[in-house]
Design a protein around this motif. Structure first.
Motif, mmCIF file in Angstrom:
data_model
loop_
_atom_site.group_PDB
_atom_site.id
_atom_site.type_symbol
_atom_site.label_atom_id
_atom_site.label_comp_id
_atom_site.label_asym_id
_atom_site.label_seq_id
_atom_site.Cartn_x
_atom_site.Cartn_y
_atom_site.Cartn_z
ATOM 1 N N THR A 149 24.255 50.759 98.562
ATOM 2 C CA THR A 149 23.640 50.366 97.295
ATOM 3 C C THR A 149 23.507 51.549 96.346
ATOM 4 O OG1 THR A 149 21.457 50.695 98.303
ATOM 5 C CG2 THR A 149 22.349 48.460 98.323
ATOM 6 N N GLU A 150 23.573 52.761 96.866
ATOM 7 C CA GLU A 150 23.440 53.951 96.029
ATOM 8 C C GLU A 150 24.759 54.353 95.370
ATOM 9 O OE1 GLU A 150 22.034 53.818 99.169
ATOM 10 O OE2 GLU A 150 20.096 53.355 98.246
ATOM 11 N N ASN A 151 25.892 54.259 96.118
ATOM 12 C CA ASN A 151 27.144 54.781 95.547
ATOM 13 C C ASN A 151 28.072 53.713 94.976
ATOM 14 O OD1 ASN A 151 28.527 53.632 97.751
ATOM 15 N ND2 ASN A 151 28.592 55.553 98.903
ATOM 16 N N ALA A 152 27.801 52.427 95.250
ATOM 17 C CA ALA A 152 28.714 51.381 94.785
ATOM 18 C C ALA A 152 28.786 51.336 93.265
ATOM 19 C CB ALA A 152 28.271 50.023 95.335
ATOM 20 N N ARG A 153 27.631 51.497 92.579
ATOM 21 C CA ARG A 153 27.642 51.481 91.122
ATOM 22 C C ARG A 153 28.388 52.699 90.574
ATOM 23 N NH1 ARG A 153 24.218 49.293 86.596
ATOM 24 N NH2 ARG A 153 23.283 47.964 88.196
ATOM 25 N N ARG A 154 28.246 53.839 91.209
ATOM 26 C CA ARG A 154 28.941 55.038 90.722
ATOM 27 C C ARG A 154 30.457 54.864 90.817
ATOM 28 N NH1 ARG A 154 24.835 57.712 93.750
ATOM 29 N NH2 ARG A 154 26.327 58.349 95.367
ATOM 30 N N ASP A 176 37.915 39.853 100.537
ATOM 31 C CA ASP A 176 37.988 39.106 101.788
ATOM 32 C C ASP A 176 36.743 39.297 102.648
ATOM 33 O OD1 ASP A 176 39.216 37.362 103.555
ATOM 34 O OD2 ASP A 176 40.323 38.917 104.606
ATOM 35 N N ARG A 177 35.582 39.204 102.029
ATOM 36 C CA ARG A 177 34.325 39.300 102.770
ATOM 37 C C ARG A 177 33.296 38.345 102.183
ATOM 38 N NH1 ARG A 177 37.211 41.745 105.544
ATOM 39 N NH2 ARG A 177 36.815 43.524 106.881
ATOM 40 N N ASN A 178 32.593 37.640 103.065
ATOM 41 C CA ASN A 178 31.417 36.883 102.677
ATOM 42 C C ASN A 178 30.179 37.716 103.007
ATOM 43 O OD1 ASN A 178 33.045 34.773 101.937
ATOM 44 N ND2 ASN A 178 32.637 33.555 103.779
ATOM 45 N N PRO A 179 29.303 37.936 102.054
ATOM 46 C CA PRO A 179 28.099 38.732 102.335
ATOM 47 C C PRO A 179 27.320 38.189 103.531
ATOM 48 C CG PRO A 179 28.318 38.381 99.989
ATOM 49 C CD PRO A 179 29.370 37.522 100.646
ATOM 50 N N ARG A 180 26.856 39.112 104.352
ATOM 51 C CA ARG A 180 26.101 38.737 105.545
ATOM 52 C C ARG A 180 24.648 38.433 105.184
ATOM 53 N NH1 ARG A 180 27.393 44.315 108.423
ATOM 54 N NH2 ARG A 180 26.949 44.873 106.245
ATOM 55 N N PRO A 181 24.065 37.442 105.854
ATOM 56 C CA PRO A 181 22.621 37.211 105.650
ATOM 57 C C PRO A 181 21.822 38.438 106.087
ATOM 58 C CG PRO A 181 23.651 35.360 106.818
ATOM 59 C CD PRO A 181 24.659 36.472 106.796
ATOM 60 N N ASN A 182 20.697 38.640 105.447
ATOM 61 C CA ASN A 182 19.768 39.725 105.832
ATOM 62 C C ASN A 182 20.449 41.085 105.838
ATOM 63 O OD1 ASN A 182 17.703 37.732 106.363
ATOM 64 N ND2 ASN A 182 18.766 37.304 108.295
ATOM 65 N N SER A 183 21.273 41.311 104.793
ATOM 66 C CA SER A 183 21.952 42.597 104.661
ATOM 67 C C SER A 183 21.909 43.028 103.205
ATOM 68 C CB SER A 183 23.414 42.484 105.117
ATOM 69 O OG SER A 183 24.187 41.798 104.136
ATOM 70 N N ASP A 184 22.454 44.220 102.934
ATOM 71 C CA ASP A 184 22.533 44.725 101.564
ATOM 72 C C ASP A 184 23.840 44.327 100.876
ATOM 73 O OD1 ASP A 184 20.080 46.050 101.765
ATOM 74 O OD2 ASP A 184 21.002 47.889 102.533
ATOM 75 N N GLU A 191 26.092 45.804 92.556
ATOM 76 C CA GLU A 191 26.063 47.153 91.991
ATOM 77 C C GLU A 191 27.466 47.593 91.556
ATOM 78 O OE1 GLU A 191 23.552 49.450 91.364
ATOM 79 O OE2 GLU A 191 22.218 47.743 91.686
ATOM 80 N N MET A 192 28.468 47.306 92.372
ATOM 81 C CA MET A 192 29.831 47.700 92.013
ATOM 82 C C MET A 192 30.293 46.963 90.758
ATOM 83 S SD MET A 192 33.276 47.764 94.380
ATOM 84 C CE MET A 192 32.488 48.837 95.587
ATOM 85 N N ALA A 193 30.015 45.653 90.709
ATOM 86 C CA ALA A 193 30.422 44.865 89.545
ATOM 87 C C ALA A 193 29.700 45.332 88.286
ATOM 88 C CB ALA A 193 30.142 43.387 89.808
ATOM 89 N N GLU A 194 28.410 45.577 88.390
ATOM 90 C CA GLU A 194 27.660 46.045 87.234
ATOM 91 C C GLU A 194 28.147 47.419 86.782
ATOM 92 O OE1 GLU A 194 25.574 44.538 85.398
ATOM 93 O OE2 GLU A 194 24.913 42.790 86.550
ATOM 94 N N GLY A 195 28.518 48.262 87.752
ATOM 95 C CA GLY A 195 29.039 49.577 87.396
ATOM 96 C C GLY A 195 30.335 49.475 86.604
ATOM 97 N N ILE A 196 31.216 48.564 87.013
ATOM 98 C CA ILE A 196 32.461 48.351 86.273
ATOM 99 C C ILE A 196 32.158 47.859 84.864
ATOM 100 C CG2 ILE A 196 34.525 46.897 86.137
ATOM 101 C CD1 ILE A 196 34.530 46.957 89.252
#
Length: 464
Positions: A149-154, A176-184, A191-196
């Motif tokens: 969560t810290e470096n994805a936006r950068r 090719d990934r579905n976000p996992r429950p109870n994860s970041d 964060e990556m999308a907002e950074g773009i």
């Protein structure tokens, strides 16, 4: 010397950039160019293009796909197949010490070259910043898991800024990934999308989707439908032949707020059915055609094609993944690669932005099997298209169409040829019997209002 040549090439090709930026249509169902032309997404899947192809190979691939009628290429910057530690053909890795805060300029100069070459051919790049195993590996992919969560936006800031002036970029988060429950996971991708978006023109200046794994009902919409960066929903309907893929499109078509939807990874050509070649064999063209036509008739704004040999840029000197049948250079001419243009040409030969799905035109209960007949029509009632996957005789309701007499055509999705049929007198019901029937005998009936001037199906639309 290599870098000097590349800089000169990029300067020359920049002066001939052809692609216009794409936007979502006013009704939030389709894509258009900035000058208002309908855009039918006809993509090829080339996940390993940046990673495994040198410039000569990339030129060959892109020129071939452009000639075959494709207009979007789906490719990944931080690639799937050991993308962080196996270099590209020039010996470059994408990141220094696998650190997302230290992108390697030499690697991305090669990416620049390919994107600009695509632009010169009027091809768009659906650019995935990373494959999903760099967020989490799950049961496949070797990672390593480098995003937080810290470096994805950068990293999003960096890659967004690098390609902010490229009008032929469509951004695709996820890989090719579905976000996992109870994860970041959701937070990392957000964060990556907002950074773009921050560095590439904001929400209005970027066009962005999310590439998930197969999932019942919603795909990207499950986690991101209400995110301001998500402009269109994507599905991966998987690599089995006998699935009602249209149901995924129908699910997202009905969501609010309205957003365009597409199947970005269907059954690939030359792919083991359900990953089980021994018992189920490999995919057949008629199965791929059925999936594609079903999806678009259900309301998708286009369709992605894929070939199992091509996505991985398989060659005899490489270890194949899941049993590729031939080198990618030979697989470029498989049957469906030369048939997908007929799908795009058909839809662009009729008014496009006013098109809606309408299954109410099929009378009687339909079994959810490979005989399932799909219908799409103009919301104004000027035309209707009926897709018959197996040529099944079907009774339809004509009351949604305007007029007392209609022109009709049989359109062959194998060849793109259209055959004029008998005019149709207005009536509440019509029994339709396609020219042939059986597996692989799929047909489209095109019905036009008599006073329309749409021309031959599959040819350029001409309206006086």
């Amino acid at each position: 010397m290599k870098r000097i040549f590349l800089m000169v090439y990029l300067m020359l090709i920049t002066s001939t950039m052809t692609a216009q930026k794409l936007v979502v249509s006013e009704n939030q169902r389709f894509l258009m160019t900035e000058d208002g032309r309908p855009f039918f997404w006809m993509a090829d899947t080339a996940w390993e293009l940046f990673h495994r192809c040198d410039r000569e190979q990339a030129d060959f691939y892109l020129e071939k796909r452009a000639a075959q009628g494709f207009n979007v290429i789906q490719a990944v910057a931080l690639a799937e197949i050991d993308g962080l530690f196996t270099p590209n053909p020039y010996g470059d890795l994408p990141l220094i010490n696998a650190d997302p805060d230290r992108p390697n300029p030499s690697y991305f100069e090669h990416v620049d070259y390919i994107i600009k070459k695509a632009d010169s051919l009027d091809l768009y790049i659906a650019l995935l910043p990373t494959w999903g195993d760099k967020v989490f590996k799950n049961s496949w992919g070797i990672g390593p898991e480098i995003f937080t969560t810290e470096n994805a936006r950068r990293f999003g800031n960096w890659i967004g800024h690098r390609y902010k002036d490229y009008d032929n970029i469509i951004w695709v988060i996820g890989g090719d990934r579905n976000p996992r429950p109870n994860s970041d996971d959701v937070e990392i991708w957000n964060e990556m999308a907002e950074g773009i978006a921050e560095k590439a023109g904001g929400y209005e200046g970027t066009l962005m989707g999310y590439h998930p794994q197969p999932k019942e009902k919603g795909g990207s919409s499950t986690w991101f439908h209400n995110e301001p960066w998500l402009d269109f929903n994507m599905h991966q309907t998987g690599h089995c032949a006998d699935r009602g893929t249209y149901k995924h499109i129908t699910h997202d078509y009905g969501l609010k707020p309205t957003k365009p939807v597409i199947d970005a990874e269907p059954l690939y050509e030359d792919h083991p059915n359900c990953f089980n070649a021994k018992e189920l064999g490999y995919s057949l063209p008629e199965d791929i055609r059925r999936i594609m036509y079903w999806n678009v008739f259900a309301g998708a704004f286009g369709q992605t094609y894929g070939c199992h040999d091509v996505w991985q840029m398989y060659s005899l000197d490489k270890e194949g993944i899941n049993g590729p049948l031939r080198p990618w250079t030979l697989a470029l001419d498989l049957p469906m690669a030369n048939q997908v243009k007929h799908l795009k040409n058909l839809f662009l030969s009729r008014p496009y932005i006013t098109r809606i799905p309408d299954q109410s035109m099929v009378l009687g209960k339909q079994e959810e099997n490979n005989d399932y007949v799909s219908v799409t029509r103009d919301a104004l009632g000027t035309y209707a298209l009926f897709y018959f996957p197996t040529g099944k005789t079907t009774t339809v309701d004509m009351s949604a169409l305007k007029g007392s007499e209609f022109l009709s055509w049989w359109y062959d999705p194998r060849t793109g040829n259209a055959y004029k049929a008998s005019p149709i007198k207005s009536s509440s019901t019509l029994v339709i019997e396609p020219p042939t029937s059986g597996k692989g005998q799929d047909w489209i009936l095109v019905i036009d209002g008599m006073n329309q001037n749409f021309g031959v199906p599959g040819k350029s639309l001409s309206i006086d």
